[in-house]
Enzyme design. Structure first.
Site, PDB file in Angstrom:
ATOM      1  N   ARG A   1      -6.303  12.777  -4.410  1.00  0.00           N
ATOM      2  CA  ARG A   1      -7.558  12.034  -3.912  1.00  0.00           C
ATOM      3  C   ARG A   1      -8.577  12.871  -3.575  1.00  0.00           C
ATOM      4  O   ARG A   1      -9.861  12.674  -3.785  1.00  0.00           O
ATOM      5  CB  ARG A   1      -7.054  11.235  -3.092  1.00  0.00           C
ATOM      6  CG  ARG A   1      -8.258  10.165  -2.208  1.00  0.00           C
ATOM      7  CD  ARG A   1      -8.831   8.983  -3.055  1.00  0.00           C
ATOM      8  NE  ARG A   1      -9.694   8.517  -2.280  1.00  0.00           N
ATOM      9  CZ  ARG A   1     -11.168   8.806  -2.141  1.00  0.00           C
ATOM     10  NH1 ARG A   1     -11.310   9.951  -2.826  1.00  0.00           N
ATOM     11  NH2 ARG A   1     -11.818   8.023  -1.677  1.00  0.00           N
TER      12      ARG A   1
ATOM     13  N   ARG B   1       0.810  -1.169  -0.108  1.00  0.00           N
ATOM     14  CA  ARG B   1       0.034  -0.129   0.171  1.00  0.00           C
ATOM     15  C   ARG B   1       0.880   1.209   0.083  1.00  0.00           C
ATOM     16  O   ARG B   1       0.252   2.265   0.614  1.00  0.00           O
ATOM     17  CB  ARG B   1      -1.075  -0.078   1.176  1.00  0.00           C
ATOM     18  CG  ARG B   1      -1.745  -1.252   1.508  1.00  0.00           C
ATOM     19  CD  ARG B   1      -3.053  -0.947   0.467  1.00  0.00           C
ATOM     20  NE  ARG B   1      -4.237  -1.674   0.868  1.00  0.00           N
ATOM     21  CZ  ARG B   1      -5.470  -1.147   1.399  1.00  0.00           C
ATOM     22  NH1 ARG B   1      -5.812  -0.021   1.317  1.00  0.00           N
ATOM     23  NH2 ARG B   1      -6.194  -2.181   1.595  1.00  0.00           N
TER      24      ARG B   1
HETATM   25  O1  CP3 Z   1       0.253   0.866  -3.189  1.00  0.00           O
HETATM   26  C1  CP3 Z   1      -0.270  -0.058  -3.315  1.00  0.00           C
HETATM   27  O2  CP3 Z   1      -0.230  -1.063  -2.670  1.00  0.00           O
HETATM   28  C2  CP3 Z   1      -1.391  -0.201  -4.439  1.00  0.00           C
HETATM   29  C3  CP3 Z   1      -2.598   0.058  -4.156  1.00  0.00           C
HETATM   30  C4  CP3 Z   1      -3.506  -0.869  -3.468  1.00  0.00           C
HETATM   31  C5  CP3 Z   1      -4.742  -0.395  -3.032  1.00  0.00           C
HETATM   32  N1  CP3 Z   1      -5.468  -1.567  -2.526  1.00  0.00           N
HETATM   33  C6  CP3 Z   1      -5.525   1.013  -3.037  1.00  0.00           C
HETATM   34  C7  CP3 Z   1      -6.237   1.475  -2.169  1.00  0.00           C
HETATM   35  C8  CP3 Z   1      -3.406  -2.306  -3.253  1.00  0.00           C
HETATM   36  C9  CP3 Z   1      -2.432  -3.316  -3.536  1.00  0.00           C
HETATM   37  C10 CP3 Z   1      -4.903  -2.613  -2.673  1.00  0.00           C
HETATM   38  C11 CP3 Z   1      -5.090  -4.094  -2.237  1.00  0.00           C
HETATM   39  C12 CP3 Z   1      -6.370  -4.263  -1.468  1.00  0.00           C
HETATM   40  N2  CP3 Z   1      -7.461  -3.704  -1.351  1.00  0.00           N
HETATM   41  C13 CP3 Z   1      -6.446  -5.330  -0.308  1.00  0.00           C
HETATM   42  C14 CP3 Z   1      -5.389  -6.213  -0.179  1.00  0.00           C
HETATM   43  C15 CP3 Z   1      -4.271  -5.588   0.595  1.00  0.00           C
HETATM   44  C16 CP3 Z   1      -4.411  -5.698   2.125  1.00  0.00           C
HETATM   45  O3  CP3 Z   1      -3.987  -4.613   2.779  1.00  0.00           O
HETATM   46  O4  CP3 Z   1      -4.597  -6.997   2.770  1.00  0.00           O
HETATM   47  C17 CP3 Z   1      -7.573  -5.053   0.404  1.00  0.00           C
HETATM   48  C18 CP3 Z   1      -8.230  -6.146   1.368  1.00  0.00           C
HETATM   49  C19 CP3 Z   1      -8.376  -4.134  -0.371  1.00  0.00           C
HETATM   50  C20 CP3 Z   1      -9.671  -3.642  -0.283  1.00  0.00           C
HETATM   51  C21 CP3 Z   1      -9.789  -2.255   0.216  1.00  0.00           C
HETATM   52  N3  CP3 Z   1      -9.520  -1.316  -0.544  1.00  0.00           N
HETATM   53  C22 CP3 Z   1     -10.197  -1.775   1.529  1.00  0.00           C
HETATM   54  C23 CP3 Z   1     -10.465  -2.709   2.622  1.00  0.00           C
HETATM   55  C24 CP3 Z   1     -10.127  -0.520   1.242  1.00  0.00           C
HETATM   56  C25 CP3 Z   1     -10.586   0.658   2.471  1.00  0.00           C
HETATM   57  C26 CP3 Z   1      -9.935   0.483   3.675  1.00  0.00           C
HETATM   58  C27 CP3 Z   1      -9.016   1.678   3.659  1.00  0.00           C
HETATM   59  O5  CP3 Z   1      -7.649   1.449   3.612  1.00  0.00           O
HETATM   60  O6  CP3 Z   1      -9.499   2.780   3.487  1.00  0.00           O
HETATM   61  C28 CP3 Z   1      -9.737  -0.177  -0.132  1.00  0.00           C
HETATM   62  C29 CP3 Z   1      -9.515   1.062  -0.449  1.00  0.00           C
HETATM   63  C30 CP3 Z   1      -8.323   1.598  -1.059  1.00  0.00           C
HETATM   64  N4  CP3 Z   1      -7.376   0.816  -1.979  1.00  0.00           N
HETATM   65  C31 CP3 Z   1      -7.346   2.752  -0.607  1.00  0.00           C
HETATM   66  C32 CP3 Z   1      -6.174   2.516  -1.383  1.00  0.00           C
HETATM   67  C33 CP3 Z   1      -5.105   3.794  -1.456  1.00  0.00           C
HETATM   68  C34 CP3 Z   1      -8.033   4.041   0.038  1.00  0.00           C
HETATM   69  C35 CP3 Z   1      -8.956   4.643  -0.756  1.00  0.00           C
HETATM   70  C36 CP3 Z   1      -8.760   6.072  -0.660  1.00  0.00           C
HETATM   71  O7  CP3 Z   1      -8.079   6.791  -0.832  1.00  0.00           O
HETATM   72  O8  CP3 Z   1      -9.815   6.452   0.159  1.00  0.00           O
END
Ligand code: CP3
Length: 365
Positions: A52, A39
């Protein structure tokens, strides 16, 4: 001659292959331990928040130029050894027929979650390029064109079948995974159809990320460990994860098998496949190493919360991970799960510099 600019020459590809990250994935000697952070493109960076603020998560994912820009932000700001494409694990479910939204403060929501076996039969398995994933494939092309000549590898990724199934059935995040387990236990034939469809879609998407220029792949099984005990994992997840990793063997790039909360049965997770096993922060790296065996590389495993601590404490935690890695080849430094939005970027800079300096080979102390 546009082609000359976009098609990597033999020497740029050789440069990429010589990168510490790809060498570590293959267990080869490296000049220093490579680092990237799960992430790493995200809210802890002011540059990310600025983009964002103007676009929704789905707009960013479906605009290749924005996704490429955000992917490159952490690589520009820190001396990271790999980039990971900005996307999410959930958009593949959109192509299958689920309605996805990222709701501020609530996380991802799937409006029409799978409620009965019949819903699973209606799920489509279209090729990635016919869905929103085409936008991510385009973003991969844009980023690879920029990073390949600089010898920096780009990681493509997808969710593992269990983690995706849990979102599709729960309709979002979950505390106890009661719905997904009810379907698993109650309708084993429907479970099998769902997991098989997910493997089909994920394998296609991952292979196409490689075609588009990704030079490694990571599969995230974020929630299997939180939801399942060992016997359920073996019965309901392992056959499908194994299928997935087997089909990725033809990708021709290193594959990272990451999961969280699976320490009690990490050997079962590792036996599914992958060149690199990505482990969480709940047990010491050496403990995982013993159970995974010597034949494979290992990625991890600093507690992401350590990045919120004062440098003295953070440094001590990094030292612990490095001591556990024992200076052996085949270690990729990473967190044990995704970086937290509260992380000071300055701590990321210090972490990357410190790991590189501390692990520089050929400087016997
Ligand atoms: O930099 C990176 O790693 C690449 C981008 C990336 C994102 N999501 C962007 C994102 C990656 C590799 C993921 C994978 C992801 N997404 C996973 C597996 C990784 C892990 O942490 O176990 C999972 C379970 C998700 C599902 C997901 N997406 C959730 C639970 C959330 C919301 C929770 C949160 O952190 O807010 C997201 C949204 C998300 N995906 C964000 C980002 C940068 C935040 C969104 C925002 O900017 O508001």
């Amino acid at each position: 001659m546009e082609q000359v600019l976009t098609v990597p020459t033999v020497s740029t590809e050789a440069r990429l292959e010589a990168s510490p990250f790809l060498r570590a994935c293959r267990g080869l000697p490296v000049p220093y331990t490579p680092v990237w952070l799960m992430r790493q493109a995200g809210r802890y960076m002011p540059q990310y928040r600025a983009v964002r603020a103007r676009y929704s998560m789905l707009e960013m994912i479906s605009t290749p130029e924005l996704a490429a820009e955000v992917t490159l932000q952490p690589v520009r700001a820190f001396e990271l050894d790999a980039a990971i494409i900005f996307a999410d694990i959930l958009p593949p479910l959109m192509g299958m027929g689920l309605k996805l939204d990222f709701v501020p403060g609530r996380g991802p929501v799937l409006e029409n979650r799978l409620q009965r076996a019949y819903d699973i039969d209606l799920l489509a398995t279209p090729p990635a390029e016919e869905t929103i994933l085409a936008k991510t494939l385009e973003a991969v092309r844009l980023v690879a064109a920029e990073l390949t000549p600089r010898g920096i590898p780009l990681i493509g990724f997808a969710g593992a079948p269990f983690t995706l199934a849990s979102y599709a059935i729960e309709g979002g995040g979950s505390k106890n995974y009661a719905r997904v387990k009810a379907l698993m236990y109650g309708e084993p034939a429907a479970w099998k159809r769902l997991m098989t469809k997910l493997v089909t879609v994920q394998v296609d998407y991952l292979l196409k990320q490689v075609e588009a220029g990704a030079s490694a792949l990571q599969v995230f099984d974020s929630w299997a460990g939180a939801a399942l005990g060992r016997e359920d994992y073996r019965r309901y997840v392992q056959p499908y994860s194994r299928m997935l990793f087997q089909q990725l063997e033809r990708a021709g790039v290193p594959v990272i098998n990451f999961s969280a909360g699976t320490a009690p049965y990490i050997a079962d997770v590792a036996s599914c496949g992958g060149d690199v096993i990505g482990v969480d922060w709940r047990m010491p790296l050496g403990w995982f190493r013993q159970r995974i065996g010597e034949g494979r590389s290992i990625q991890g495993n600093l507690d992401p919360v350590a990045l919120l601590a004062p440098w003295r404490e953070l440094k001590a935690r990094i030292d612990e991970v490095l001591a556990e890695a024992g200076g052996r080849d085949g270690h990729i430094f990473n967190l044990g799960h995704g970086i937290l939005p509260e992380t000071p970027p300055e701590n990321v800079r210090r972490l990357v510099e410190y790991v590189h300096a501390r692990t520089m080979r050929g400087e016997a102390l």
